[in-house]
Write a protein that holds these residues in place. Structure first.
Motif, mmCIF file in Angstrom:
data_model
loop_
_atom_site.group_PDB
_atom_site.id
_atom_site.type_symbol
_atom_site.label_atom_id
_atom_site.label_comp_id
_atom_site.label_asym_id
_atom_site.label_seq_id
_atom_site.Cartn_x
_atom_site.Cartn_y
_atom_site.Cartn_z
ATOM 1 N N GLN A 68 0.839 -1.201 0.000
ATOM 2 C CA GLN A 68 0.000 0.000 0.000
ATOM 3 C C GLN A 68 0.873 1.249 0.000
ATOM 4 O OE1 GLN A 68 -3.197 0.270 -0.427
ATOM 5 N NE2 GLN A 68 -3.255 2.486 -0.151
ATOM 6 N N ALA A 69 1.927 1.254 0.792
ATOM 7 C CA ALA A 69 2.833 2.405 0.837
ATOM 8 C C ALA A 69 3.503 2.612 -0.524
ATOM 9 C CB ALA A 69 3.879 2.206 1.924
ATOM 10 N N LYS A 70 3.898 1.513 -1.179
ATOM 11 C CA LYS A 70 4.509 1.620 -2.508
ATOM 12 C C LYS A 70 3.522 2.199 -3.519
ATOM 13 C CE LYS A 70 7.999 -2.014 -2.345
ATOM 14 N NZ LYS A 70 8.435 -3.300 -2.916
ATOM 15 N N ARG A 71 2.266 1.727 -3.467
ATOM 16 C CA ARG A 71 1.247 2.246 -4.384
ATOM 17 C C ARG A 71 1.047 3.740 -4.168
ATOM 18 N NH1 ARG A 71 -1.515 -2.880 -3.720
ATOM 19 N NH2 ARG A 71 -2.528 -2.067 -1.874
ATOM 20 N N GLU A 72 0.960 4.161 -2.912
ATOM 21 C CA GLU A 72 0.770 5.584 -2.620
ATOM 22 C C GLU A 72 1.957 6.409 -3.094
ATOM 23 O OE1 GLU A 72 -0.016 5.813 1.544
ATOM 24 O OE2 GLU A 72 -2.018 4.938 1.356
ATOM 25 N N ALA A 73 3.170 5.892 -2.892
ATOM 26 C CA ALA A 73 4.367 6.609 -3.332
ATOM 27 C C ALA A 73 4.406 6.724 -4.855
ATOM 28 C CB ALA A 73 5.622 5.908 -2.817
ATOM 29 N N ASN A 74 4.074 5.644 -5.551
ATOM 30 C CA ASN A 74 4.055 5.679 -7.013
ATOM 31 C C ASN A 74 2.990 6.639 -7.535
ATOM 32 O OD1 ASN A 74 6.156 3.868 -7.277
ATOM 33 N ND2 ASN A 74 4.804 2.093 -7.429
ATOM 34 N N LEU A 75 1.834 6.655 -6.903
ATOM 35 C CA LEU A 75 0.775 7.575 -7.297
ATOM 36 C C LEU A 75 1.223 9.021 -7.100
ATOM 37 C CD1 LEU A 75 -2.147 7.924 -8.268
ATOM 38 C CD2 LEU A 75 -2.836 7.891 -5.864
ATOM 39 N N TYR A 76 1.874 9.293 -5.995
ATOM 40 C CA TYR A 76 2.374 10.643 -5.722
ATOM 41 C C TYR A 76 3.400 11.051 -6.778
ATOM 42 C CZ TYR A 76 4.724 14.488 -3.401
ATOM 43 O OH TYR A 76 5.287 15.702 -3.119
ATOM 44 N N ILE A 77 4.307 10.150 -7.097
ATOM 45 C CA ILE A 77 5.340 10.449 -8.097
ATOM 46 C C ILE A 77 4.696 10.704 -9.465
ATOM 47 C CG2 ILE A 77 7.260 9.438 -9.390
ATOM 48 C CD1 ILE A 77 8.104 8.096 -6.727
ATOM 49 N N GLU A 78 3.706 9.891 -9.833
ATOM 50 C CA GLU A 78 3.009 10.087 -11.105
ATOM 51 C C GLU A 78 2.337 11.454 -11.146
ATOM 52 O OE1 GLU A 78 0.252 6.965 -11.930
ATOM 53 O OE2 GLU A 78 1.794 5.412 -11.800
ATOM 54 N N ASN A 79 1.685 11.840 -10.050
ATOM 55 C CA ASN A 79 1.008 13.129 -10.012
ATOM 56 C C ASN A 79 2.001 14.282 -10.095
ATOM 57 O OD1 ASN A 79 -1.566 12.093 -9.923
ATOM 58 N ND2 ASN A 79 -1.633 12.034 -7.695
ATOM 59 N N VAL A 80 3.140 14.146 -9.462
ATOM 60 C CA VAL A 80 4.172 15.183 -9.540
ATOM 61 C C VAL A 80 4.663 15.320 -10.983
ATOM 62 C CG1 VAL A 80 6.539 15.747 -8.859
ATOM 63 C CG2 VAL A 80 4.901 15.021 -7.139
ATOM 64 N N GLU A 81 4.882 14.187 -11.645
ATOM 65 C CA GLU A 81 5.336 14.222 -13.035
ATOM 66 C C GLU A 81 4.282 14.847 -13.945
ATOM 67 O OE1 GLU A 81 8.279 13.415 -14.543
ATOM 68 O OE2 GLU A 81 9.025 13.307 -12.508
ATOM 69 N N LYS A 82 3.014 14.479 -13.751
ATOM 70 C CA LYS A 82 1.938 15.057 -14.559
ATOM 71 C C LYS A 82 1.872 16.568 -14.361
ATOM 72 C CE LYS A 82 -1.208 11.115 -14.702
ATOM 73 N NZ LYS A 82 -2.505 10.601 -14.232
ATOM 74 N N ASN A 83 1.979 16.995 -13.106
ATOM 75 C CA ASN A 83 1.924 18.422 -12.806
ATOM 76 C C ASN A 83 3.092 19.149 -13.467
ATOM 77 O OD1 ASN A 83 1.135 20.831 -11.739
ATOM 78 N ND2 ASN A 83 1.955 20.418 -9.699
#
Length: 92
Positions: A37-52
């Motif tokens: 779950q922590a890995k999924r949240e971290a990957n989601l955060y990284i994806e959102n940062v890249e999109k932004n």
């Protein structure tokens, strides 16, 4: 201080070992799920940062491009066709 032991009928050491193994497996499974779950949240955060970052870069590029082309906003006045028809009827 004396320790008293109690006899448990039909109790075997295998039962105790099975219980410990079961609790260890449950604990391991819970930890594994928390890590995933922590890995999924971290990957989601990284994806959102890249999109932004990409969106900001694109906005900056579009803004610079519109300034280069000297693009201006056009406004159009739209007339109501029914209103124009009633005005023509009144003139006749």
């Amino acid at each position: 201080m004396s320790i008293s032991y109690r006899y448990l009928p039909k109790f075997r050491w295998a039962h105790l070992n099975e219980r410990f193994q079961y609790e260890n497996e449950v604990r391991k499974k819970r930890l594994r799920q928390e890590v995933l779950q922590a890995k999924r949240e971290a990957n989601l955060y990284i994806e959102n940062v890249e999109k932004n970052r990409k969106l900001r870069k694109l906005e900056k590029k579009m803004k610079a491009k519109s300034e280069d082309l000297n693009i201006r906003d056009w406004t159009y006045d739209q007339h109501d066709p029914n209103e124009e028809a009633t005005e023509r009827k009144q003139k006749k």
